[in-house]
Design a protein around this motif. Structure first.
Motif, PDB file in Angstrom:
ATOM      1  N   ASN A 198       0.825  -1.207   0.000  1.00 29.81           N
ATOM      2  CA  ASN A 198       0.000   0.000   0.000  1.00 29.81           C
ATOM      3  C   ASN A 198       0.865   1.266   0.000  1.00 29.81           C
ATOM      4  OD1 ASN A 198      -2.591   1.161  -0.059  1.00 29.81           O
ATOM      5  ND2 ASN A 198      -2.540   1.531   2.152  1.00 29.81           N
ATOM      6  N   LEU A 199       1.931   1.230  -0.789  1.00 27.89           N
ATOM      7  CA  LEU A 199       2.921   2.297  -0.732  1.00 27.89           C
ATOM      8  C   LEU A 199       2.434   3.621  -1.298  1.00 27.89           C
ATOM      9  CD1 LEU A 199       6.158   0.331  -1.716  1.00 27.89           C
ATOM     10  CD2 LEU A 199       5.343   0.953   0.568  1.00 27.89           C
ATOM     11  N   ASP A 200       1.512   3.588  -2.240  1.00 25.64           N
ATOM     12  CA  ASP A 200       1.041   4.839  -2.826  1.00 25.64           C
ATOM     13  C   ASP A 200       0.212   5.651  -1.845  1.00 25.64           C
ATOM     14  OD1 ASP A 200       2.335   4.150  -5.117  1.00 25.64           O
ATOM     15  OD2 ASP A 200       0.544   3.542  -6.216  1.00 25.64           O
ATOM     16  N   GLN A 201      -0.372   4.970  -0.858  1.00 30.74           N
ATOM     17  CA  GLN A 201      -1.163   5.669   0.164  1.00 30.74           C
ATOM     18  C   GLN A 201      -0.322   6.018   1.390  1.00 30.74           C
ATOM     19  OE1 GLN A 201      -2.662   3.068  -1.752  1.00 30.74           O
ATOM     20  NE2 GLN A 201      -3.533   4.842  -2.804  1.00 30.74           N
ATOM     21  N   ASP A 202       0.639   5.137   1.731  1.00 28.39           N
ATOM     22  CA  ASP A 202       1.476   5.374   2.905  1.00 28.39           C
ATOM     23  C   ASP A 202       2.853   4.776   2.657  1.00 28.39           C
ATOM     24  OD1 ASP A 202       2.632   5.751   5.352  1.00 28.39           O
ATOM     25  OD2 ASP A 202       1.338   4.350   6.443  1.00 28.39           O
ATOM     26  N   SER A 203       3.810   5.625   2.319  1.00 27.36           N
ATOM     27  CA  SER A 203       5.160   5.151   2.013  1.00 27.36           C
ATOM     28  C   SER A 203       6.025   5.004   3.257  1.00 27.36           C
ATOM     29  CB  SER A 203       5.843   6.108   1.025  1.00 27.36           C
ATOM     30  OG  SER A 203       5.999   7.400   1.624  1.00 27.36           O
ATOM     31  N   GLY A 204       5.469   5.308   4.419  1.00 27.21           N
ATOM     32  CA  GLY A 204       6.256   5.231   5.649  1.00 27.21           C
ATOM     33  C   GLY A 204       6.814   3.859   5.925  1.00 27.21           C
ATOM     34  N   ILE A 205       6.137   2.812   5.465  1.00 29.59           N
ATOM     35  CA  ILE A 205       6.589   1.446   5.720  1.00 29.59           C
ATOM     36  C   ILE A 205       7.926   1.159   5.044  1.00 29.59           C
ATOM     37  CG2 ILE A 205       5.442   0.336   3.764  1.00 29.59           C
ATOM     38  CD1 ILE A 205       4.679  -1.949   5.694  1.00 29.59           C
ATOM     39  N   LEU A 206       8.282   1.979   4.063  1.00 31.27           N
ATOM     40  CA  LEU A 206       9.584   1.789   3.408  1.00 31.27           C
ATOM     41  C   LEU A 206      10.732   1.946   4.400  1.00 31.27           C
ATOM     42  CD1 LEU A 206       8.992   3.749   0.088  1.00 31.27           C
ATOM     43  CD2 LEU A 206       9.312   1.275   0.309  1.00 31.27           C
ATOM     44  N   ARG A 207      10.494   2.678   5.481  1.00 26.28           N
ATOM     45  CA  ARG A 207      11.540   2.913   6.489  1.00 26.28           C
ATOM     46  C   ARG A 207      11.459   1.917   7.641  1.00 26.28           C
ATOM     47  NH1 ARG A 207       9.990   7.583   4.136  1.00 26.28           N
ATOM     48  NH2 ARG A 207      11.675   8.976   3.401  1.00 26.28           N
ATOM     49  N   LYS A 208      10.551   0.964   7.536  1.00 26.19           N
ATOM     50  CA  LYS A 208      10.410  -0.047   8.583  1.00 26.19           C
ATOM     51  C   LYS A 208      11.493  -1.106   8.451  1.00 26.19           C
ATOM     52  CE  LYS A 208       7.261  -3.539  10.469  1.00 26.19           C
ATOM     53  NZ  LYS A 208       5.904  -4.159  10.391  1.00 26.19           N
TER      54      LYS A 208
END
Length: 338
Positions: A198-208
């Motif tokens: 769901n990166l287009d809505q919330d890219s914050g997980i890329l830093r997880k």
């Protein structure tokens, strides 16, 4: 009418010229003594002398939606590497070594820092592959690209002597298939990854950070596409066929080099699938065959050899491993995973 009307319409000629000056300086560092002239002319010139019976091999490609990951992390340092290596690997499958490379960068709004970062990656990859970055196009296209979006395309030209061309025509049943690992996703499957996480809505997980992959997700996804030219150059003369495992994975790329009556049986137990692919599969509940059709699953290149040449190949490239065998087939399923 004021003299900045074009700028107010979305095209900044001064910004584009500044970006091109930076890019030109970077590109010149890749020039071999075969490059004629300089960057900035209407055409790029290259001296192709020194071959006896040359065959020109060319390829054009892009890095797909991996650019969206780079944009979300504001890190464009690796996608230029991806672009060059993807293109150079594709012509290597024919036995060709790259001569020169051209790029296209299209942006909604010119950003010289981003353009310079993209070209810096291309320069590093071109130097690794002994390839000259001799020209390109940097375009500011408001209305076609939104301000935060862009496209990145590369075009490579190489040469191979006709007698050294690798085309798969001599492949026969019983030949051995050898695998060489990828460095990660390379440049394929990112649209599926973006949907799963769901990166287009919330890219914050890329830093997880994920323990199982030993890094945060974004770092793993931006791992550069591996280059195989220098690794494989010493053994090109004994290779019967070679497939770069890109979009279509192990299911759709190997048949492109096989005679019509042949297929390949891959032994899945011969390698450990990297954790990044397992994470994607688990997170998205993706079926196994779909994974092998979308991703390289840890195999970046496969090579087909005569049985008698396998030991020599593995001695020269110890990291390679026997991954399967060429077989006759009499149905539509040319690739079998077992």
């Amino acid at each position: 009418m004021s003299n900045d009307v074009y700028k107010r319409s979305g095209v900044d000629i001064d910004a584009a010229n500044n970006a091109k000056k930076l890019i030109s300086k970077q590109a010149r560092t890749t020039f071999s003594n075969k490059v004629i002239g300089d960057i900035g002319g209407f055409g790029s010139l290259f001296d192709a002398s020194g071959y006896q019976d040359p065959v020109i091999v060319s390829h054009i490609d892009n890095v797909g939606t991996k650019l969206r990951i780079a944009s979300a992390l504001d890190d464009y340092s690796t996608v230029g590497v991806d672009l060059v290596n993807h293109c150079a690997n594709d012509i290597l499958t024919c036995g060709a070594l790259p001569l020169f490379f051209l790029d296209y960068i299209g942006m909604g709004q010119m950003d010289s820092d981003i353009a310079s970062s993209l070209v810096d990656g291309m320069v590093r990859a071109c130097k690794e592959s002994d390839c000259s970055l001799i020209g390109g196009e940097t375009a500011e296209l408001p209305g076609l690209y939104t301000p935060n979006n862009m496209d990145l395309v590369g075009f490579v030209v190489g040469l191979v002597e006709r007698g050294e061309l690798i085309d798969g025509a001599s492949i026969k049943s019983g030949d051995v298939v050898v695998g060489i690992s990828s460095s990660g996703l390379h440049t394929n499957g990112y649209s599926l990854v973006r949907k799963i996480f769901n990166l287009d809505q919330d890219s914050g997980i890329l830093r997880k950070y994920y323990d199982r992959i030993g890094s945060n997700l974004g770092e793993a996804l931006l791992t550069p596409h591996r280059a195989y030219m220098k690794l494989l150059s010493p053994v090109l003369s004994i290779i019967k066929g070679m497939a770069h495992i890109t979009g279509g994975g192990l299911l759709e790329n190997p048949p492109r080099i096989l005679p019509d009556n042949l297929g390949i049986v891959f032994e899945l137990s011969s390698w450990e699938i990297p954790e990044i692919f397992k994470l994607i599969q688990d997170q998205g509940n993706v079926e196994n065959m779909e994974m092998f059709r979308v991703f390289n699953m840890g195999v970046g290149m496969i090579v087909v050899l005569e049985q008698e040449n396998v030991n020599h190949f593995l001695n020269v490239i110890p990291e390679a491993w026997i991954i399967g065998q060429v077989v006759e087939h009499n149905n539509n399923q040319r690739i079998k995973l077992q």
